[in-house]
Motif scaffolding. Sequence first.
Motif, PDB file in Angstrom:
ATOM      1  N   ARG A 188       0.836  -1.191   0.000  1.00 36.77           N
ATOM      2  CA  ARG A 188       0.000   0.000   0.000  1.00 36.77           C
ATOM      3  C   ARG A 188       0.878   1.250   0.000  1.00 36.77           C
ATOM      4  O   ARG A 188       1.957   1.278   0.593  1.00 36.77           O
ATOM      5  CB  ARG A 188      -0.937  -0.010   1.214  1.00 36.77           C
ATOM      6  CG  ARG A 188      -2.014  -1.084   1.146  1.00 36.77           C
ATOM      7  CD  ARG A 188      -2.973  -0.995   2.327  1.00 36.77           C
ATOM      8  NE  ARG A 188      -2.306  -1.328   3.581  1.00 36.77           N
ATOM      9  CZ  ARG A 188      -2.141  -2.570   4.033  1.00 36.77           C
ATOM     10  NH1 ARG A 188      -2.566  -3.603   3.318  1.00 36.77           N
ATOM     11  NH2 ARG A 188      -1.544  -2.787   5.191  1.00 36.77           N
ATOM     12  N   VAL A 189       0.391   2.297  -0.642  1.00 39.17           N
ATOM     13  CA  VAL A 189       1.189   3.507  -0.793  1.00 39.17           C
ATOM     14  C   VAL A 189       1.499   4.166   0.541  1.00 39.17           C
ATOM     15  O   VAL A 189       2.522   4.845   0.690  1.00 39.17           O
ATOM     16  CB  VAL A 189       0.489   4.519  -1.731  1.00 39.17           C
ATOM     17  CG1 VAL A 189       0.429   3.995  -3.149  1.00 39.17           C
ATOM     18  CG2 VAL A 189      -0.909   4.874  -1.223  1.00 39.17           C
ATOM     19  N   ASP A 190       0.625   3.977   1.546  1.00 39.58           N
ATOM     20  CA  ASP A 190       0.822   4.629   2.835  1.00 39.58           C
ATOM     21  C   ASP A 190       1.478   3.720   3.878  1.00 39.58           C
ATOM     22  O   ASP A 190       1.601   4.094   5.048  1.00 39.58           O
ATOM     23  CB  ASP A 190      -0.518   5.140   3.387  1.00 39.58           C
ATOM     24  CG  ASP A 190      -1.546   4.025   3.566  1.00 39.58           C
ATOM     25  OD1 ASP A 190      -1.268   2.879   3.127  1.00 39.58           O
ATOM     26  OD2 ASP A 190      -2.628   4.301   4.131  1.00 39.58           O
ATOM     27  N   ASP A 191       1.910   2.536   3.475  1.00 37.07           N
ATOM     28  CA  ASP A 191       2.494   1.569   4.416  1.00 37.07           C
ATOM     29  C   ASP A 191       4.017   1.714   4.406  1.00 37.07           C
ATOM     30  O   ASP A 191       4.735   0.953   3.746  1.00 37.07           O
ATOM     31  CB  ASP A 191       2.068   0.150   4.037  1.00 37.07           C
ATOM     32  CG  ASP A 191       2.384  -0.861   5.125  1.00 37.07           C
ATOM     33  OD1 ASP A 191       3.171  -0.534   6.033  1.00 37.07           O
ATOM     34  OD2 ASP A 191       1.851  -1.978   5.069  1.00 37.07           O
ATOM     35  N   VAL A 192       4.508   2.680   5.155  1.00 40.71           N
ATOM     36  CA  VAL A 192       5.936   3.015   5.148  1.00 40.71           C
ATOM     37  C   VAL A 192       6.779   1.884   5.716  1.00 40.71           C
ATOM     38  O   VAL A 192       7.868   1.572   5.198  1.00 40.71           O
ATOM     39  CB  VAL A 192       6.177   4.325   5.931  1.00 40.71           C
ATOM     40  CG1 VAL A 192       7.664   4.645   6.002  1.00 40.71           C
ATOM     41  CG2 VAL A 192       5.409   5.475   5.288  1.00 40.71           C
ATOM     42  N   ALA A 193       6.316   1.245   6.789  1.00 35.51           N
ATOM     43  CA  ALA A 193       7.091   0.186   7.430  1.00 35.51           C
ATOM     44  C   ALA A 193       7.294  -0.997   6.493  1.00 35.51           C
ATOM     45  O   ALA A 193       8.411  -1.520   6.364  1.00 35.51           O
ATOM     46  CB  ALA A 193       6.392  -0.266   8.709  1.00 35.51           C
TER      47      ALA A 193
END
Length: 295
Positions: free
Chosen positions: A202-207
């Motif tokens: 996902r684009v917002d899943d930085v980890a």
Amino acid sequence: MEDGGGPLRLATRGSRQALAQATAVATAIERASSRPVEMVLVETTGDVRQDVALHTIGGQGVFVKEVQRAVLDGRADLAVHSAKDLPSEPAEGLRIAAFTERRSPADVLVGSTLDELAEGATVASGSVRRRAQLAVARPDLRFVELRGNIDTRLSRIPESGAIVMALAALEILEMTDRAAERLDVDRFVPAVGQGCVAVECRVDDVATAGAVATVDHAATRRAVEIERAFLAELGGGCTMPVGGHVHDDELHVFLADPAQGRAEGDVVALGEGGSHDDDLARGREAARAVRSRLA
């Protein structure tokens, strides 16, 4: 997952080849990031509808949409695909966090070499690109549809004929001894991304993106992004007889129009003092050039 330490859930198709690819990616992520990885098996339209030709049920996307949906729905953190199955336009809400190091990009013949095929012999393949390329080399050949997993396809070699498949599929399953001939990639230009495995999150899943970045292969990413720029400009996928492959700082491309019985190819020099953006632009220009010559 956002906590940066729990298991990563990896969505993949359940075929033997897909599982082998996913397992290799999972092992690499675990070693590089110390994050455990769990498999989430997904059945795709392409797996279910093996009774019809790929180009009639949506082309590339039939093997990836359900796997991507598992990530978007939160059932998984990662989606793993053969890069050649990914549509040229990114899925909304997802990003390609890694292109793993490419295995062999070549196609192979199983059952016979090209020169050993008799006049009018039968070649089985579900790829319109492979059929078009072989028809240029051997107009006498007869082609039939071929779908199914690796074992199914290997069991359906036409009598006194051959099937065509990706060498990388045989490599991941340690079955390269089945190949009768490796087709030259300059003459038989592979599918865009062939031999590479792509990993989405996902684009917002930085980890998760950080963990997956550990298996990203810079040289493969550069090459596949150029190939995908070429394909995106054409606006098509495996419903079109199209190939694009970067090697030795050159982009080799192929496009055919079966209705007219015509095919065009080109070789574009890359990296001559330009940036990666320049090379992406060259990929797009190559698409416009071969398309215009077929118009």
